[in-house]
Write a protein that holds these residues in place. Sequence first.
Motif, PDB file in Angstrom:
ATOM      1  N   VAL A  62       9.923  21.673  35.207  1.00  0.00           N
ATOM      2  CA  VAL A  62      10.436  20.515  34.527  1.00  0.00           C
ATOM      3  C   VAL A  62       9.722  19.916  33.659  1.00  0.00           C
ATOM      4  O   VAL A  62       8.574  19.507  33.943  1.00  0.00           O
ATOM      5  CB  VAL A  62      10.998  19.564  35.842  1.00  0.00           C
ATOM      6  CG1 VAL A  62      11.911  18.444  35.260  1.00  0.00           C
ATOM      7  CG2 VAL A  62      11.990  20.245  36.813  1.00  0.00           C
TER       8      VAL A  62
ATOM      9  N   ASN B 190      14.727  19.935  28.545  1.00  0.00           N
ATOM     10  CA  ASN B 190      13.956  19.320  29.584  1.00  0.00           C
ATOM     11  C   ASN B 190      13.350  20.338  30.494  1.00  0.00           C
ATOM     12  O   ASN B 190      12.493  20.015  31.592  1.00  0.00           O
ATOM     13  CB  ASN B 190      14.770  18.394  30.150  1.00  0.00           C
ATOM     14  CG  ASN B 190      15.195  17.249  29.608  1.00  0.00           C
ATOM     15  OD1 ASN B 190      14.347  16.802  28.503  1.00  0.00           O
ATOM     16  ND2 ASN B 190      16.218  16.249  29.799  1.00  0.00           N
ATOM     17  N   PHE B 191      13.468  21.592  30.335  1.00  0.00           N
ATOM     18  CA  PHE B 191      13.216  22.690  31.166  1.00  0.00           C
ATOM     19  C   PHE B 191      12.414  23.793  30.512  1.00  0.00           C
ATOM     20  O   PHE B 191      12.743  24.099  29.396  1.00  0.00           O
ATOM     21  CB  PHE B 191      14.147  23.293  32.024  1.00  0.00           C
ATOM     22  CG  PHE B 191      15.000  22.159  33.039  1.00  0.00           C
ATOM     23  CD1 PHE B 191      14.574  22.069  34.301  1.00  0.00           C
ATOM     24  CD2 PHE B 191      15.935  21.335  32.503  1.00  0.00           C
ATOM     25  CE1 PHE B 191      15.213  21.410  35.151  1.00  0.00           C
ATOM     26  CE2 PHE B 191      16.488  20.518  33.339  1.00  0.00           C
ATOM     27  CZ  PHE B 191      16.144  20.492  34.560  1.00  0.00           C
TER      28      PHE B 191
END
Length: 544
Positions: free
Chosen positions: A74, A45-46
């Motif tokens: 993000v 997710n990053f």
Amino acid sequence: MKKLIFTFILLGITLSSQSQILSNKEGNYTKADSLRGSLRPERTNFDVLKYDLHVKVDPEEKYISGVNSITLKVLKSAQRLQLDLFENMNVDSIVFQEKQLSYQREFNAVFIDFPLPLDGNKEIKVDFYYSGNPIVAKNAPWDGGFIFTEDENGKPWVSVAVQGTGASLWYPNLDHQSDEPEEAEIHVAAPNGLMNVSNGRFTGKKDLQNGYTEWSWKVTNPINNYNIILNIGDYVHLHDTYQDLDLDYYVLSYNKEKARAQFKEVSPMMDCFYEKFGAYPFVEDSYKLVETPYLGMEHQSAVGYGNGFKNGYLGKDLSRTGVGLKWDFIIIHESAHEWFGNSITAKDIADMWIHEAFTTYAESVYVECRWGKEDALTYLFGLRGSVMNNSAIIGDYGVNTEGSSDMYYKGANMLNTIRGVINDDEKWWALLKEYTENYKHQIIDTPTVINYFEKHTKASLTPIFNQYLNYARLPELQLKKKNNKVYARWETDVEDFAMPLILKVNGKEVRVAPTNQWKKMPFKNSLEKVEVDLKKYYILVTKA
């Protein structure tokens, strides 16, 4: 982050499942292995954009402390992030927007919780403060860790090597090869009188007024976590150029003249690699050789060199043919990794053959550039004496494990065999250069490599790659004579294996295309007069 290339084709599923069958650890993996090796939302997710690492090194106490300011993007709304730091190291605090974040540790993973979900497509910065006595390597670079030693004058000499073991051994990061920062700054505080050399360009030094001087470096290209490095010692600096590339050498003060002579090999190496692989992929960050207290490592734009200013591998020839003594193994091998490993990077270390097979093959490329094809083939043939052929080259995915060490010598001979299959050196060199340039600064996997080679040669190479990478034994060419006719077939683990090759019959070359089924050859002769050039093909041959 480097662009991550995925190839979602049936080949990928096949390779993965077959490598699981030949698990190097027989499936005996732990949760710690999965936490380190797998990709879950807390990691995916990053996207890491930048590391800004500040670290102070106390050689006497073998102690380090510092902060890594990590800029992330993000990608999807998320509230939890996994970073990594070895469990023997202290997490002093983790700060976001001037507030300390809560976290949980599990083995070497650090799960960080944000007070509210973070919006996607947003950049954030997390300051990760840490300290401790890092693991000291017993036999670097084969086991990961710090090296705290002294030079011949009794001055501290410090470095670190962590490939495979993990960069989180000494600084907090997202410790997986699938994600690399677009840039990095490395600021290392070393005792006064010593210099630190890291990746990229030198940006300045500052007296901290506490007995330490901070040395700062900046990398402007994507960089593998394990490639980020510090080297502390009584260094002197030598400078040269190659075309538009800065060549910088940092060696211990008393080795200056030895280095000046030995490192002359860099220019002919660059001549060769520029021609065969394309321009050096990190011109903006310069090319450096840094003398290290261990044999060597491919630290991007700061290649570790510890070969004693000798030709060969510590003065020995790994091929046992004499060819390996004509050149400095560490200069050539570790520098070739700038193209294969640092520029083109495997997403999972199970695919480390993408680094090591091509780099080992690059050794023979250099030999061919300098001394001709026959010496190159002799060198590759000699390396086969160290091949074990007892397990798969590809490891198990998602658990942070490499495959067999055969990825080096067997992998290089596999590539040379494919060159023989293509049977057109002009096409081979064009293919190799197009491959390195096409995937420059990218992260790829095994199916991507195979798909590229197949597409650009229009040859059926999948079964060939599959046999060498996923099975222990070599392809076996079986020849037999029946009714005054010669028949041939391949005996392989892979089905539908069809690898063309050239046979010599009465001294004349005949190109044939055996399959897994007995096939009549286009000639009549006794088997004794049918020869295979085993320098060109890494196979077994049996005659019945």
